[in-house]
Design a protein around this motif. Sequence first.
Motif, PDB file in Angstrom:
ATOM      1  N   LEU A  42     -37.336   7.692  23.482  1.00 46.13           N
ATOM      2  CA  LEU A  42     -36.473   6.540  23.659  1.00 46.13           C
ATOM      3  C   LEU A  42     -36.383   6.614  22.243  1.00 46.13           C
ATOM      4  CD1 LEU A  42     -32.823   6.556  23.869  1.00 46.13           C
ATOM      5  CD2 LEU A  42     -33.878   4.394  25.442  1.00 46.13           C
ATOM      6  N   GLY A  43     -35.819   7.047  20.933  1.00 44.44           N
ATOM      7  CA  GLY A  43     -36.344   6.293  19.429  1.00 44.44           C
ATOM      8  C   GLY A  43     -37.907   7.004  18.788  1.00 44.44           C
ATOM      9  N   CYS A  44     -37.953   7.841  19.044  1.00 49.44           N
ATOM     10  CA  CYS A  44     -39.627   8.432  18.669  1.00 49.44           C
ATOM     11  C   CYS A  44     -39.932   8.198  17.492  1.00 49.44           C
ATOM     12  CB  CYS A  44     -39.409  10.114  19.184  1.00 49.44           C
ATOM     13  SG  CYS A  44     -38.418  11.011  17.787  1.00 49.44           S
ATOM     14  N   GLY A  45     -39.581   8.169  16.458  1.00 50.00           N
ATOM     15  CA  GLY A  45     -40.115   8.005  15.366  1.00 50.00           C
ATOM     16  C   GLY A  45     -40.638   9.398  14.476  1.00 50.00           C
ATOM     17  N   TRP A  46     -41.804   8.490  14.072  1.00 48.97           N
ATOM     18  CA  TRP A  46     -42.913  10.022  14.021  1.00 48.97           C
ATOM     19  C   TRP A  46     -43.225  10.837  15.666  1.00 48.97           C
ATOM     20  CZ3 TRP A  46     -47.931   9.441  14.610  1.00 48.97           C
ATOM     21  CH2 TRP A  46     -48.058   8.038  14.989  1.00 48.97           C
ATOM     22  N   GLY A  47     -43.008   9.998  16.605  1.00 52.80           N
ATOM     23  CA  GLY A  47     -43.728  10.562  17.310  1.00 52.80           C
ATOM     24  C   GLY A  47     -44.854  10.061  18.612  1.00 52.80           C
ATOM     25  N   PRO A  48     -45.370   8.144  18.028  1.00 54.83           N
ATOM     26  CA  PRO A  48     -46.575   7.992  18.828  1.00 54.83           C
ATOM     27  C   PRO A  48     -46.623   7.943  20.713  1.00 54.83           C
ATOM     28  CG  PRO A  48     -45.494   6.638  17.230  1.00 54.83           C
ATOM     29  CD  PRO A  48     -44.832   7.856  16.800  1.00 54.83           C
ATOM     30  N   ILE A  49     -44.852   7.920  20.674  1.00 47.67           N
ATOM     31  CA  ILE A  49     -44.952   7.301  22.251  1.00 47.67           C
ATOM     32  C   ILE A  49     -44.763   8.495  22.746  1.00 47.67           C
ATOM     33  CG2 ILE A  49     -43.433   6.346  23.628  1.00 47.67           C
ATOM     34  CD1 ILE A  49     -42.955   3.925  21.472  1.00 47.67           C
ATOM     35  N   ALA A  50     -44.545  10.188  22.028  1.00 49.28           N
ATOM     36  CA  ALA A  50     -43.743  11.649  22.744  1.00 49.28           C
ATOM     37  C   ALA A  50     -44.823  11.824  22.971  1.00 49.28           C
ATOM     38  CB  ALA A  50     -42.515  11.900  21.960  1.00 49.28           C
ATOM     39  N   LEU A  51     -45.620  11.949  21.760  1.00 45.00           N
ATOM     40  CA  LEU A  51     -47.135  12.988  21.371  1.00 45.00           C
ATOM     41  C   LEU A  51     -48.149  12.093  23.037  1.00 45.00           C
ATOM     42  CD1 LEU A  51     -47.823  12.622  18.105  1.00 45.00           C
ATOM     43  CD2 LEU A  51     -46.875  14.283  19.662  1.00 45.00           C
ATOM     44  N   SER A  52     -48.341  10.869  22.911  1.00 46.92           N
ATOM     45  CA  SER A  52     -49.350  10.164  23.987  1.00 46.92           C
ATOM     46  C   SER A  52     -48.819  10.072  25.229  1.00 46.92           C
ATOM     47  CB  SER A  52     -49.046   8.317  23.601  1.00 46.92           C
ATOM     48  OG  SER A  52     -49.920   8.578  22.455  1.00 46.92           O
ATOM     49  N   MET A  53     -47.906  10.539  25.843  1.00 48.43           N
ATOM     50  CA  MET A  53     -47.152  10.709  27.569  1.00 48.43           C
ATOM     51  C   MET A  53     -47.254  13.006  26.868  1.00 48.43           C
ATOM     52  SD  MET A  53     -43.000   9.230  26.730  1.00 48.43           S
ATOM     53  CE  MET A  53     -42.363   8.675  28.987  1.00 48.43           C
ATOM     54  N   ALA A  54     -47.275  13.183  25.839  1.00 50.00           N
ATOM     55  CA  ALA A  54     -47.504  14.912  26.522  1.00 50.00           C
ATOM     56  C   ALA A  54     -49.022  14.928  26.288  1.00 50.00           C
ATOM     57  CB  ALA A  54     -46.806  15.489  24.840  1.00 50.00           C
ATOM     58  N   MET A  55     -49.685  14.627  25.813  1.00 49.32           N
ATOM     59  CA  MET A  55     -51.239  14.436  26.157  1.00 49.32           C
ATOM     60  C   MET A  55     -51.892  13.921  27.357  1.00 49.32           C
ATOM     61  SD  MET A  55     -52.742  13.857  22.130  1.00 49.32           S
ATOM     62  CE  MET A  55     -52.034  12.117  21.592  1.00 49.32           C
ATOM     63  N   ALA A  56     -50.785  12.640  27.788  1.00 52.59           N
ATOM     64  CA  ALA A  56     -51.220  11.989  29.019  1.00 52.59           C
ATOM     65  C   ALA A  56     -50.988  12.957  30.221  1.00 52.59           C
ATOM     66  CB  ALA A  56     -50.966  10.520  29.027  1.00 52.59           C
ATOM     67  N   SER A  57     -50.096  13.695  30.047  1.00 52.02           N
ATOM     68  CA  SER A  57     -48.851  14.222  30.939  1.00 52.02           C
ATOM     69  C   SER A  57     -48.703  16.031  30.553  1.00 52.02           C
ATOM     70  CB  SER A  57     -48.418  14.397  31.600  1.00 52.02           C
ATOM     71  OG  SER A  57     -47.952  12.416  31.796  1.00 52.02           O
ATOM     72  N   PRO A  58     -49.304  17.170  30.363  1.00 51.87           N
ATOM     73  CA  PRO A  58     -48.947  18.523  30.153  1.00 51.87           C
ATOM     74  C   PRO A  58     -48.563  19.017  30.910  1.00 51.87           C
ATOM     75  CG  PRO A  58     -51.450  17.509  30.956  1.00 51.87           C
ATOM     76  CD  PRO A  58     -51.121  16.464  30.661  1.00 51.87           C
ATOM     77  N   GLU A  59     -48.971  18.534  32.211  1.00 49.64           N
ATOM     78  CA  GLU A  59     -47.408  19.378  32.936  1.00 49.64           C
ATOM     79  C   GLU A  59     -46.414  18.517  33.320  1.00 49.64           C
ATOM     80  OE1 GLU A  59     -48.759  22.728  34.467  1.00 49.64           O
ATOM     81  OE2 GLU A  59     -50.266  21.792  33.469  1.00 49.64           O
ATOM     82  N   ALA A  60     -45.898  17.629  32.649  1.00 52.10           N
ATOM     83  CA  ALA A  60     -44.320  17.819  32.405  1.00 52.10           C
ATOM     84  C   ALA A  60     -43.786  18.069  31.191  1.00 52.10           C
ATOM     85  CB  ALA A  60     -44.256  15.803  32.553  1.00 52.10           C
ATOM     86  N   THR A  61     -42.650  17.777  31.078  1.00 48.88           N
ATOM     87  CA  THR A  61     -41.930  17.925  30.011  1.00 48.88           C
ATOM     88  C   THR A  61     -41.571  16.375  29.213  1.00 48.88           C
ATOM     89  OG1 THR A  61     -40.840  19.982  30.552  1.00 48.88           O
ATOM     90  CG2 THR A  61     -39.454  19.124  29.216  1.00 48.88           C
ATOM     91  N   VAL A  62     -41.176  16.652  28.032  1.00 49.42           N
ATOM     92  CA  VAL A  62     -41.480  14.755  27.397  1.00 49.42           C
ATOM     93  C   VAL A  62     -40.026  15.465  26.622  1.00 49.42           C
ATOM     94  CG1 VAL A  62     -42.135  13.474  26.158  1.00 49.42           C
ATOM     95  CG2 VAL A  62     -43.802  14.168  27.210  1.00 49.42           C
ATOM     96  N   HIS A  63     -39.015  14.656  26.377  1.00 45.89           N
ATOM     97  CA  HIS A  63     -37.792  14.780  25.708  1.00 45.89           C
ATOM     98  C   HIS A  63     -38.075  13.273  24.265  1.00 45.89           C
ATOM     99  CE1 HIS A  63     -35.453  17.318  29.229  1.00 45.89           C
ATOM    100  NE2 HIS A  63     -37.181  17.110  29.502  1.00 45.89           N
ATOM    101  N   ALA A  64     -38.311  13.549  23.566  1.00 46.46           N
ATOM    102  CA  ALA A  64     -38.220  13.180  22.725  1.00 46.46           C
ATOM    103  C   ALA A  64     -36.117  12.588  21.926  1.00 46.46           C
ATOM    104  CB  ALA A  64     -39.351  13.845  21.139  1.00 46.46           C
ATOM    105  N   VAL A  65     -35.951  11.604  21.692  1.00 52.82           N
ATOM    106  CA  VAL A  65     -34.970  11.535  21.476  1.00 52.82           C
ATOM    107  C   VAL A  65     -34.590  10.372  20.129  1.00 52.82           C
ATOM    108  CG1 VAL A  65     -32.325  10.830  22.126  1.00 52.82           C
ATOM    109  CG2 VAL A  65     -33.627  12.251  23.400  1.00 52.82           C
ATOM    110  N   ASP A  66     -33.531  11.036  18.880  1.00 52.63           N
ATOM    111  CA  ASP A  66     -33.517   9.804  17.780  1.00 52.63           C
ATOM    112  C   ASP A  66     -32.263  10.213  17.600  1.00 52.63           C
ATOM    113  OD1 ASP A  66     -33.940   8.082  15.643  1.00 52.63           O
ATOM    114  OD2 ASP A  66     -35.883   7.780  16.473  1.00 52.63           O
TER     115      ASP A  66
END
Length: 205
Positions: free
Chosen positions: A66-90
């Motif tokens: 929630l509030g992704c900016g250029w993506g550090p949190i979303a990218l970290s989540m996506a790398m940690a959980s490749p089988e999940a879908t990461v929704h980046a909202v801003d």
Amino acid sequence: MSPEHYFSAQPSTPEKRRTISVELGGAPRKLQSSGGIFSPDRIDKGTAVLLRGVPDPSPTGNLLDLGCGWGPIALSMAMASPEATVHAVDVNERSLALTRDNAATLGLGNVVVALPEAADPDITYDTIWSNPPIRIGKEALHVLLLLWLPRLAPGGDAWLVVQKNLGADSLQKWLDAALPQDWNVERVSTDKAFRILKVSRPLAA
């Protein structure tokens, strides 16, 4: 940076992309950033505290930055959980474009970006990570959190990093009062000037 920039759908400053070098997912990365967004030159201190202070997100299901900016949190989540879908909202469309492109650079096909109003309101999230935009003001922040935190899936957790001198303790008390009684709100750690708050939704009875 003026809040007008990164809290605006279309920043008034021209977009001038540049490459930044950061460490994400335990490795150095070269990613794209630009002016007119939150913390354009680096991983900001609060986000860094969050990323080193939270357990891995849910390995499957839907995750939210929630509030992704250029993506550090979303990218970290996506790398940690490749089988999940990461929704980046801003709210900032420039931020969404950068997150989308940075995900492509890292080969992360499990990142979906969206403006808040375009996100499917019926999706529930197994994990939420956020460095919430405290500087939008208390009232707007409360509206934002009461819109998204109730979208936690049963058994899901939200992890928020908040600066102590920007009201981390009062926010914790407010969340505890505002959310359903069977939800749990706790401070899990303090790191330098920041606190990490955890919001847990119980499993359905």
